[in-house]
Design a protein around this motif. Structure first.
Motif, PDB file in Angstrom:
ATOM      1  N   MET A   1     -60.475  29.987 -16.557  1.00  0.00           N
ATOM      2  CA  MET A   1     -59.934  28.996 -15.639  1.00  0.00           C
ATOM      3  C   MET A   1     -58.425  28.930 -15.847  1.00  0.00           C
ATOM      4  SD  MET A   1     -60.798  26.336 -13.418  1.00  0.00           S
ATOM      5  CE  MET A   1     -62.477  26.815 -13.548  1.00  0.00           C
ATOM      6  N   ALA A   2     -57.678  28.934 -14.775  1.00  0.00           N
ATOM      7  CA  ALA A   2     -56.218  28.909 -14.828  1.00  0.00           C
ATOM      8  C   ALA A   2     -55.715  27.529 -15.246  1.00  0.00           C
ATOM      9  CB  ALA A   2     -55.640  29.270 -13.464  1.00  0.00           C
ATOM     10  N   THR A   3     -54.606  27.539 -15.963  1.00  0.00           N
ATOM     11  CA  THR A   3     -53.972  26.294 -16.370  1.00  0.00           C
ATOM     12  C   THR A   3     -53.473  25.557 -15.135  1.00  0.00           C
ATOM     13  OG1 THR A   3     -53.294  27.229 -18.488  1.00  0.00           O
ATOM     14  CG2 THR A   3     -52.068  25.315 -17.705  1.00  0.00           C
ATOM     15  N   LYS A   4     -53.761  24.291 -15.089  1.00  0.00           N
ATOM     16  CA  LYS A   4     -53.319  23.448 -13.979  1.00  0.00           C
ATOM     17  C   LYS A   4     -51.999  22.765 -14.311  1.00  0.00           C
ATOM     18  CE  LYS A   4     -54.907  19.605 -11.149  1.00  0.00           C
ATOM     19  NZ  LYS A   4     -56.026  18.738 -10.824  1.00  0.00           N
ATOM     20  N   ILE A   6     -49.023  22.275 -17.702  1.00  0.00           N
ATOM     21  CA  ILE A   6     -48.527  22.446 -19.073  1.00  0.00           C
ATOM     22  C   ILE A   6     -47.861  21.140 -19.462  1.00  0.00           C
ATOM     23  CG2 ILE A   6     -47.022  23.725 -20.632  1.00  0.00           C
ATOM     24  CD1 ILE A   6     -47.067  26.034 -18.580  1.00  0.00           C
ATOM     25  N   LEU A   7     -48.229  20.618 -20.621  1.00  0.00           N
ATOM     26  CA  LEU A   7     -47.635  19.392 -21.147  1.00  0.00           C
ATOM     27  C   LEU A   7     -46.703  19.758 -22.298  1.00  0.00           C
ATOM     28  CD1 LEU A   7     -51.002  17.541 -21.248  1.00  0.00           C
ATOM     29  CD2 LEU A   7     -49.109  16.899 -19.788  1.00  0.00           C
ATOM     30  N   ARG A  33     -58.056  22.871 -18.225  1.00  0.00           N
ATOM     31  CA  ARG A  33     -56.967  23.260 -17.345  1.00  0.00           C
ATOM     32  C   ARG A  33     -55.615  22.752 -17.825  1.00  0.00           C
ATOM     33  NH1 ARG A  33     -58.558  22.967 -11.349  1.00  0.00           N
ATOM     34  NH2 ARG A  33     -56.911  24.505 -11.253  1.00  0.00           N
ATOM     35  N   LEU A  34     -55.591  22.101 -18.981  1.00  0.00           N
ATOM     36  CA  LEU A  34     -54.333  21.635 -19.548  1.00  0.00           C
ATOM     37  C   LEU A  34     -53.892  22.587 -20.655  1.00  0.00           C
ATOM     38  CD1 LEU A  34     -55.015  17.799 -19.883  1.00  0.00           C
ATOM     39  CD2 LEU A  34     -53.832  18.993 -18.029  1.00  0.00           C
ATOM     40  N   GLN A  35     -52.592  22.768 -20.751  1.00  0.00           N
ATOM     41  CA  GLN A  35     -52.010  23.574 -21.830  1.00  0.00           C
ATOM     42  C   GLN A  35     -51.042  22.669 -22.565  1.00  0.00           C
ATOM     43  OE1 GLN A  35     -50.382  27.336 -20.543  1.00  0.00           O
ATOM     44  NE2 GLN A  35     -48.876  27.342 -22.191  1.00  0.00           N
ATOM     45  N   PHE A  36     -51.142  22.616 -23.866  1.00  0.00           N
ATOM     46  CA  PHE A  36     -50.336  21.714 -24.685  1.00  0.00           C
ATOM     47  C   PHE A  36     -49.286  22.512 -25.441  1.00  0.00           C
ATOM     48  CE2 PHE A  36     -54.509  20.003 -24.005  1.00  0.00           C
ATOM     49  CZ  PHE A  36     -54.253  18.698 -23.627  1.00  0.00           C
ATOM     50  N   GLU A  37     -48.012  22.147 -25.265  1.00  0.00           N
ATOM     51  CA  GLU A  37     -46.912  22.860 -25.909  1.00  0.00           C
ATOM     52  C   GLU A  37     -46.010  21.877 -26.645  1.00  0.00           C
ATOM     53  OE1 GLU A  37     -46.651  26.035 -26.211  1.00  0.00           O
ATOM     54  OE2 GLU A  37     -48.161  26.671 -24.741  1.00  0.00           O
ATOM     55  N   ASP A  38     -45.947  22.042 -27.964  1.00  0.00           N
ATOM     56  CA  ASP A  38     -45.102  21.223 -28.821  1.00  0.00           C
ATOM     57  C   ASP A  38     -43.660  21.697 -28.675  1.00  0.00           C
ATOM     58  OD1 ASP A  38     -43.762  19.942 -30.894  1.00  0.00           O
ATOM     59  OD2 ASP A  38     -45.191  20.545 -32.436  1.00  0.00           O
ATOM     60  N   ILE A  39     -42.771  20.806 -28.275  1.00  0.00           N
ATOM     61  CA  ILE A  39     -41.375  21.195 -28.066  1.00  0.00           C
ATOM     62  C   ILE A  39     -40.676  21.593 -29.363  1.00  0.00           C
ATOM     63  CG2 ILE A  39     -41.110  19.861 -25.948  1.00  0.00           C
ATOM     64  CD1 ILE A  39     -39.570  17.737 -27.642  1.00  0.00           C
ATOM     65  N   TRP A  40     -41.287  21.289 -30.518  1.00  0.00           N
ATOM     66  CA  TRP A  40     -40.685  21.638 -31.804  1.00  0.00           C
ATOM     67  C   TRP A  40     -41.282  22.913 -32.393  1.00  0.00           C
ATOM     68  CZ3 TRP A  40     -36.502  19.268 -31.487  1.00  0.00           C
ATOM     69  CH2 TRP A  40     -36.421  17.956 -31.039  1.00  0.00           C
ATOM     70  N   GLN A  63     -45.335  20.902 -16.378  1.00  0.00           N
ATOM     71  CA  GLN A  63     -45.107  21.933 -15.366  1.00  0.00           C
ATOM     72  C   GLN A  63     -46.431  22.297 -14.711  1.00  0.00           C
ATOM     73  OE1 GLN A  63     -43.266  25.491 -16.846  1.00  0.00           O
ATOM     74  NE2 GLN A  63     -42.840  26.269 -14.810  1.00  0.00           N
ATOM     75  N   ARG A  64     -46.462  22.174 -13.388  1.00  0.00           N
ATOM     76  CA  ARG A  64     -47.651  22.562 -12.624  1.00  0.00           C
ATOM     77  C   ARG A  64     -47.745  24.085 -12.561  1.00  0.00           C
ATOM     78  NH1 ARG A  64     -49.882  18.216  -9.971  1.00  0.00           N
ATOM     79  NH2 ARG A  64     -48.496  16.474  -9.486  1.00  0.00           N
ATOM     80  N   ALA A  65     -48.900  24.577 -12.176  1.00  0.00           N
ATOM     81  CA  ALA A  65     -49.128  26.015 -12.080  1.00  0.00           C
ATOM     82  C   ALA A  65     -48.148  26.691 -11.124  1.00  0.00           C
ATOM     83  CB  ALA A  65     -50.566  26.288 -11.647  1.00  0.00           C
ATOM     84  N   ASP A  66     -47.681  25.965 -10.112  1.00  0.00           N
ATOM     85  CA  ASP A  66     -46.735  26.545  -9.145  1.00  0.00           C
ATOM     86  C   ASP A  66     -45.290  26.503  -9.638  1.00  0.00           C
ATOM     87  OD1 ASP A  66     -45.916  23.897  -8.830  1.00  0.00           O
ATOM     88  OD2 ASP A  66     -46.509  23.759  -6.729  1.00  0.00           O
ATOM     89  N   GLY A  67     -45.078  26.011 -10.872  1.00  0.00           N
ATOM     90  CA  GLY A  67     -43.745  25.958 -11.461  1.00  0.00           C
ATOM     91  C   GLY A  67     -43.031  24.635 -11.284  1.00  0.00           C
ATOM     92  N   THR A  68     -43.583  23.734 -10.473  1.00  0.00           N
ATOM     93  CA  THR A  68     -42.965  22.424 -10.262  1.00  0.00           C
ATOM     94  C   THR A  68     -42.927  21.645 -11.565  1.00  0.00           C
ATOM     95  OG1 THR A  68     -43.856  22.369  -8.010  1.00  0.00           O
ATOM     96  CG2 THR A  68     -43.114  20.272  -8.950  1.00  0.00           C
ATOM     97  N   LEU A  69     -41.756  21.106 -11.883  1.00  0.00           N
ATOM     98  CA  LEU A  69     -41.621  20.283 -13.088  1.00  0.00           C
ATOM     99  C   LEU A  69     -41.869  18.823 -12.744  1.00  0.00           C
ATOM    100  CD1 LEU A  69     -38.495  21.895 -14.767  1.00  0.00           C
ATOM    101  CD2 LEU A  69     -40.860  22.053 -15.519  1.00  0.00           C
ATOM    102  N   LEU A  70     -42.548  18.144 -13.650  1.00  0.00           N
ATOM    103  CA  LEU A  70     -42.813  16.706 -13.543  1.00  0.00           C
ATOM    104  C   LEU A  70     -42.223  16.041 -14.778  1.00  0.00           C
ATOM    105  CD1 LEU A  70     -46.617  16.869 -12.630  1.00  0.00           C
ATOM    106  CD2 LEU A  70     -44.700  16.539 -11.054  1.00  0.00           C
ATOM    107  N   TYR A  71     -41.948  14.751 -14.655  1.00  0.00           N
ATOM    108  CA  TYR A  71     -41.338  14.031 -15.771  1.00  0.00           C
ATOM    109  C   TYR A  71     -41.999  12.662 -15.950  1.00  0.00           C
ATOM    110  CZ  TYR A  71     -37.873  17.553 -14.688  1.00  0.00           C
ATOM    111  OH  TYR A  71     -37.269  18.743 -14.420  1.00  0.00           O
ATOM    112  N   GLY A  72     -41.985  12.184 -17.188  1.00  0.00           N
ATOM    113  CA  GLY A  72     -42.425  10.828 -17.500  1.00  0.00           C
ATOM    114  C   GLY A  72     -43.840  10.518 -17.048  1.00  0.00           C
ATOM    115  N   LEU A  73     -43.980   9.394 -16.377  1.00  0.00           N
ATOM    116  CA  LEU A  73     -45.308   8.932 -15.974  1.00  0.00           C
ATOM    117  C   LEU A  73     -45.940   9.803 -14.890  1.00  0.00           C
ATOM    118  CD1 LEU A  73     -44.841   5.063 -16.092  1.00  0.00           C
ATOM    119  CD2 LEU A  73     -46.026   6.539 -17.732  1.00  0.00           C
TER     120      LEU A  73
END
Length: 132
Positions: A1-4, A6-7, A33-40, A63-73
Motif C-alpha cells: 500500500m502506498a504511503t498517503k 509522511i509525518l 499509509r503513514l510514514q514517520f520521519e524523525d527530523i533529527w 507531505q501528501r503523496a502528491d508532494g503537497t506540504l501541510l503544516y501544523g494542525l
C-alpha cells in the motif's frame, strides 16, 4: 500500500513521540499509509532536502503523496483522518475555530518541551522511539 502521508516529527519530544506512537498503532491496524520521519535522524537532511529542519522543529510538517506540504494542525487532521479518527480533529479545521486552534497550536509547539516536562516529567529525550 502506498504511503498517503509522511509525518516529519520531533523525535526528541516526548509528547510528539507519544502522538506518533498512537498514530502508528492505529495505522498498523488499518492500511499502513503513514510514514514517520524523525527530523533529527542522522540522514534526514540527505533524504528530505526540501524540508527545513529548523522550520520543521517549530511546526509539524507533513507531505501528501502528491508532494503537497501541510503544516501544523492540517497535518494532525490529515494523519488522524488517515487512521479513521479524523472526526476527533475535524472541529479544529472548522471556520471560526480554525484560527483559534492554529494560534493555540503555535503556542503549544513553541512551548512543547516545557509542557512535556509538566506532563511526562521529561522535557526532552535523547532519541525517543516509536516502538517503545
Amino acid at each position: 500500500m502506498a504511503t498517503k502521508l509522511i509525518l516529519f516529527y520531533d523525535g526528541g519530544c516526548p509528547l510528539c513521540v507519544h502522538e506518533m506512537r498512537q498514530l502508528k498503532a492505529l495505522d498498523q491496524k488499518r492500511k499502513q499509509r503513514l510514514q514517520f520521519e524523525d527530523i533529527w535522524a542522522h540522514d534526514f537532511e540527505k533524504r528530505f532536502p526540501a524540508i527545513d529542519v529548523e522550520q520543521a522543529n517549530r511546526i509539524l510538517h507533513g507531505q501528501r503523496a502528491d508532494g503537497t506540504l501541510l503544516y501544523g494542525l492540517d497535518v494532525t487532521h490529515a494523519a488522524w483522518s488517515a487512521v479513521g479518527r479524523g472526526w476527533l480533529t475535524a472541529p479544529l479545521r472548522w471556520p471560526g475555530l480554525r484560527w483559534l486552534a492554529d494560534k493555540g497550536y503555535l503556542g503549544f509547539a513553541k512551548h512543547r518541551n516545557r509542557i512535556s516536562k509538566l506532563i511526562t516529567g521529561k522535557e526532552r529525550c535523547l532519541q525517543c522511539s516509536l516502538d517503545e
